[in-house]
Every structure is written in C-alpha cells, then in structure tokens.
Design an enzyme around this catalytic site. Structure first.
Site, short mmCIF file in Angstrom:
data_model
loop_
_atom_site.label_atom_id
_atom_site.label_comp_id
_atom_site.label_asym_id
_atom_site.label_seq_id
_atom_site.Cartn_x
_atom_site.Cartn_y
_atom_site.Cartn_z
N GLY A 14 0.83 -1.21 0.00
CA GLY A 14 0.00 0.00 0.00
C GLY A 14 0.86 1.26 0.00
N ALA A 15 2.02 1.18 -0.64
CA ALA A 15 2.99 2.28 -0.57
C ALA A 15 2.58 3.49 -1.39
CB ALA A 15 4.37 1.80 -1.02
N TYR A 158 -13.72 -3.53 10.24
CA TYR A 158 -12.32 -3.12 10.34
C TYR A 158 -11.67 -3.72 11.58
CZ TYR A 158 -8.41 0.28 10.10
OH TYR A 158 -7.18 0.90 10.02
N ALA A 160 -12.65 -6.34 13.28
CA ALA A 160 -12.57 -7.80 13.15
C ALA A 160 -11.35 -8.21 12.34
CB ALA A 160 -13.85 -8.33 12.51
#
Length: 253
Positions: A14-15, A158, A160
């Site tokens: 996710g950069a 989120y 969980a």
C-alpha cells in the site's frame, strides 16, 4: 545514535497511499532500498519511485493483489530480481469500504477485511519470511489501528480484520523469534496525511479533546516508529502492539 538501514531492502505494501508514501520515504531516508507495492495507483507508485531514486536509493514499483498468494509470490520474485532478498516487510495495505452498523454492514465487507488484514499477513509471511530465516534476521511490521482497542459503533468489520491480524503477528513472533526475526505492530490513531494538508482538514476538535496530547498525530510520527522497529535499535522488541495515538488508547498490564 541514529537509525541506519543502509544495505537493507524494505517492502511497503500500500505504498502508493497516504501513510504508505511517508513510510517509504522515511525508510529510504534511513538508507533502505524500497519495494513500492501498489494495487491500482501506478502513477503515484512510479512518482514515488522516482522520488526515492533521486535520494540515491534503489527502488522498484511492483503491482499485486496482496489478498492472493500467487500474486504475492510473483511480487517476491520481481523484487528479488531488482533489489534482492527483503529484510523488512511493512504490511500497510488495506481494502477501503463504507463503515456502518453491524445490522447494516454487508457481509462482503467482513470478507474484504479478513482478506486484506489476515490473509495479506499470511501471504507476506509465506513469501518473505523464509528469506529472513536464511539470513538469520529480519523485521515484520504490521500496521494495525487504535480502533481495535476502541470498539466503537460502525468499526466492526475493520476491527474484526485487524484483531485477526493481531493474532497472526503475535503467534508469528513466537514461531520465528529463534531466527532473530522480530514481529511487531504499529497502531496509528486518526492520522494527519497529505490529503488533510491539501484540504485543510487537519483539525478535529472533538477527536483532539479525547487525546491526552490534545491533537491528531502526523503520518511522519507513525513512520518514525516504523523506522525504529525496522532498525537494529529495536532488536529485542517483538510481539508488541504499539499505539501511536497520543495516548488515546493505552494497552494495560
């Protein structure tokens, strides 16, 4: 004393996103070469690659869906060809969705959070930890969230996913510790990013008043902790969940 990652190769998933770009820059400024993972935003990934190369670092932008093991393994091979064995993995990617109550949250949102939090962590482990074992050292850093301690309405999918991720990393820390691989989690609070700076949305008085430091943290403050955990300065820290939230959440003993 300084953080020196010279000679290390770091992968940030996710950069191309808000926090991912700042973490990548910070690791590069500490001397690491960077594998810039992205799923769809090639333009931002390529722009970041050029920025890091201008710092004198080696960098490569690599596309993959981290919820799929075959794509993570393909990403590993591409990084190995361009940069070598990965020493530092920062699991930052997560699928975005609209938050609502449990009664209204579509089931597929729980699936997406399981896939992007839990399965991503498993896939990255299977792909990159064997190389760390062979080198007798490495760093695995998961980006968690303060939300797992808040448990507020509408956070369920989120939380969980991130709680499942927490279990993976705590167990992994015990399984690979003998190889001098540390496994830790950084849990940001509601963080100021470039998007906030551009839109003048840095301030939120209601949230800030709940924080002991009376402000929101910045992306750079999160990245600083990631860089510390990636370095030899943190060599005897593993299995930790570290909130970077100005005291908004405080793990108890």
């Amino acid at each position: 004393m300084q953080i020196d990652l010279t000679g290390k190769v770091a992968l940030v998933t996710g950069a191309s996103g808000e926090l991912g770009r700042t973490m990548s820059r910070t690791l590069a400024q500490c001397g690491a070469d960077i594998a810039i993972h992205y799923k769809g935003n090639e333009a931002k990934a390529k722009s970041l690659q050029a920025e890091l190369e201008a710092l004198g670092r080696r960098a490569v932008a690599v596309q993959a869906d981290v919820t799929k093991l075959d794509e993570v393994l393909r990403m590993k091979e591409h990084i190995a060809e361009q940069l070598g064995t990965v020493d530092i993995v920062v699991a930052n990617a997560v699928i975005q969705y609209a938050w609502t109550t449990i009664l209204e949250q579509p089931a597929e949102d729980y699936t997406s959070q399981f896939e992007s939090c839990v399965l991503q962590s498993v896939h990255l482990t299977k792909a990159f930890v064997p190389g760390m074992v062979a080198k007798k050292g490495g760093r695995v850093i998961g980006i968690n969230t303060e939300c797992v301690m808040q448990n507020l309405p509408t956070q369920s999918a989120y939380v969980a996913g991130k709680r499942g991720m927490d279990g993976i990393y705590r167990i992994l820390a015990k399984e690979v510790g003998e190889h001098q691989i540390t496994v830790n989690q950084v849990a940001p609070g509601w963080t100021i990013s470039d998007r906030d700076r551009e839109n003048n949305t840095e301030q939120n008085e209601a949230y800030s008043q709940s924080v002991p430091l009376k402000r929101r943290g910045t992306d750079q403050e999160i990245a600083n902790v990631v860089a510390f955990l990636a370095s030899d300065l943190s060599s005897f820290i593993t299995g930790a969940y570290i909130p970077v939230s100005g005291g908004n959440v405080m793990p108890s003993i």
